[in-house]
Scaffold this motif. Structure first.
Motif, short mmCIF file in Angstrom:
data_model
loop_
_atom_site.label_atom_id
_atom_site.label_comp_id
_atom_site.label_asym_id
_atom_site.label_seq_id
_atom_site.Cartn_x
_atom_site.Cartn_y
_atom_site.Cartn_z
N VAL A 119 0.87 -1.08 0.02
CA VAL A 119 0.19 -0.09 -0.21
C VAL A 119 0.91 1.24 -0.02
N THR A 120 2.01 1.13 0.71
CA THR A 120 2.87 2.41 0.69
C THR A 120 4.19 2.51 -0.08
N ALA A 121 4.08 1.71 -1.16
CA ALA A 121 5.39 1.66 -2.08
C ALA A 121 5.96 2.80 -2.43
N ALA A 122 4.88 3.86 -2.84
CA ALA A 122 5.07 4.95 -3.27
C ALA A 122 5.75 6.35 -2.49
N GLN A 123 5.14 6.11 -1.11
CA GLN A 123 5.73 6.91 -0.21
C GLN A 123 7.06 6.48 0.29
N SER A 124 7.31 4.91 0.52
CA SER A 124 8.41 4.42 0.96
C SER A 124 9.60 4.62 -0.06
N ARG A 125 9.22 4.66 -1.34
CA ARG A 125 10.28 5.07 -2.20
C ARG A 125 10.59 6.51 -2.25
N ARG A 126 9.83 7.39 -2.00
CA ARG A 126 10.17 8.96 -1.72
C ARG A 126 11.11 8.97 -0.52
N VAL A 127 10.97 8.21 0.52
CA VAL A 127 11.73 8.26 1.67
C VAL A 127 13.21 7.87 1.15
#
Lengths: 294, 294
Positions: A214-222
């Motif tokens: 669910v959080t792939a996009a936000q994790s990638r931003r980190v």
């Protein structure tokens, strides 16, 4: 080299509980498009131990045939029985996966480090392939059996290069930091994206996480902010850590499947292999996911 | 009908960790000659979960081909993956076993009775054979996942005749008594011969025990005295219970294999599949066994 944000990929299943090939490839494609560096297929989240060896091998062969790049895959090859673990690791090499994520044999409890060392030594020698890159899957809440740092050190000394990394799902930041510092040659993935930035700063390599479905996009931003030495990484991590609490109080795999069902409108996500149950009522969960902007 | 003293049979293995066919048949023959009514092969003691599905099936097919009567076999068919559990149960029926001993799926912890019910319902329906007699293998110290009495009742109600019995290895006499009294149609085996006489008097059916690899003859005497309504049964049980303490403080499977090695002089008993280790020094154990007159 494997590094970055890996989703511990859910496995979509038809009503007859077989793997839904089309939905599986579509989900993997979506996760890569959202920014996941890689896909840890057939781990705990992927209900791996509820599938036979043949089912797992056939599903990952299909994934690659359907266009998912083999070099993005980190397949789970854990099994209680040595011959199964050998067959799975060989098949993962055959399909072109750059590494395999191996549980310890998890039926017998209270086993010794010597016994576990011997299991992995036999595994490595029986696979007998220099391309093998073994990632040790430490998840004591589920497997009960785990890897002590001493055992990891022994395996690294005996099989340098082959023993390549670990996924640490003990939920213990101090342990992850210790592994990063003590074993600079070991690729260390935290088992949750809440430890992502810390792990990278300790010299580790990323995270492999169920919630990254669910959080792939936000994790990638980190990850990208960290890689760019951007001080905004801290705020992004804080926001990610907060967002990830959407799952608290829910059984992880049923909840994540319920979210995918709501997102895709595909009923294939309603099915779990027993002994796991579908979430009875996802209303509260979905409201919370929306509140977190996910 | 299955009743009496069942040994939870050890599996002899060659140095390459394959099952030693000749030693296995000889050991089974010896246990039956010593008085065991039956042979619970490929349970915890038999290192079942350390063997692949194909290895287990091939080994029990060989046993029957080598003259061990199929109707004395209660094969372990437990697996975390439903397709494996189905394949094992079908193969056990094919070889002529009168029942199968099935673990719950043991990877996921904290699962619901609903999920476990669904696992066994799917298993029974997928096997799809009226000859199936399912024995529920309750061993929480190892599997962590277990059968509540409520779940046993639900399964009995849904599949009368097919859900046939249980082996209870929780080490809790009160639970065994409860199952005997609450489910008169259920065949109840205690997981240790120390509960043998009590279990029979509670209306249960016998024991399935690892230590019966060594105590089969004495356990059988307790059973026969009970069957003959001989009051000497109590003294024999007391003596058996005392004798059985030979194992205390030793890891059961390595210790039992060390005893078989000393008795037979066959080095095949020195081998265990990892993660289990052979006993480093059996001297103290063997002295204790001798002191107990075993």
């Amino acid at each position: 080299m494997l590094q970055g944000v890996f989703a511990a990929v859910l496995t979509p299943m038809r009503e007859d509980l077989s793997v839904d090939r089309a939905a599986y490839a579509a989900h993997c494609r979506r996760l890569l498009d959202e920014g996941a560096h890689g896909l840890a297929i057939f781990g705990t989240t992927g209900e791996a131990n509820s599938l036979s060896v043949a089912e797992r091998v056939s599903a990952w062969d299909d994934l690659v045939a359907d266009g998912i790049p083999a070099d993005a895959l980190l397949p789970g090859t854990g099994a209680c029985a040595l011959p199964d673990a050998v067959d799975l690791a060989r098949a993962a090499l055959d399909v072109g996966a750059p590494g395999v994520l191996a549980l310890p044999p998890f039926y017998y409890k209270g086993v010794s480090d010597d016994g576990l060392f011997r299991f992995f030594a036999e595994l490595i020698e029986r696979v007998g392939d220099d391309r093998l890159r073994l990632f040790l899957y430490h998840i004591p809440p589920m497997a009960q059996v785990g890897f002590t740092p001493e055992l990891i050190g022994r395996l690294l000394d005996a099989y340098p290069g082959v023993v390549a990394g670990t996924k640490d799902s003990a939920g213990d930041a101090a342990r992850i930091e210790r592994l990063c510092r003590e074993f600079p040659d070991l690729t260390v993935f935290a088992g949750s994206e809440r430890f992502l930035l810390d792990t990278l700063r300790w010299g580790g390599d990323g995270c492999i996480s169920a919630t990254c479905n669910v959080t792939a996009a936000q994790s990638r931003r980190v990850y990208d902010l960290w890689a760019a030495n951007d001080p905004a990484a801290d705020a992004e991590q804080a926001s990610l850590t907060e967002a990830r609490t959407f799952l608290e109080g829910f059984p992880p795999i049923p909840a994540l499947k319920a979210i995918m069902r709501a997102r895709t409108g595909d009923d294939v996500w309603a099915n779990l292999r027993p002994p796991l149950d579908a979430l009875a009522d996802p209303t509260a969960l979905l409201a919370r996911v929306a509140n977190h902007g996910l």
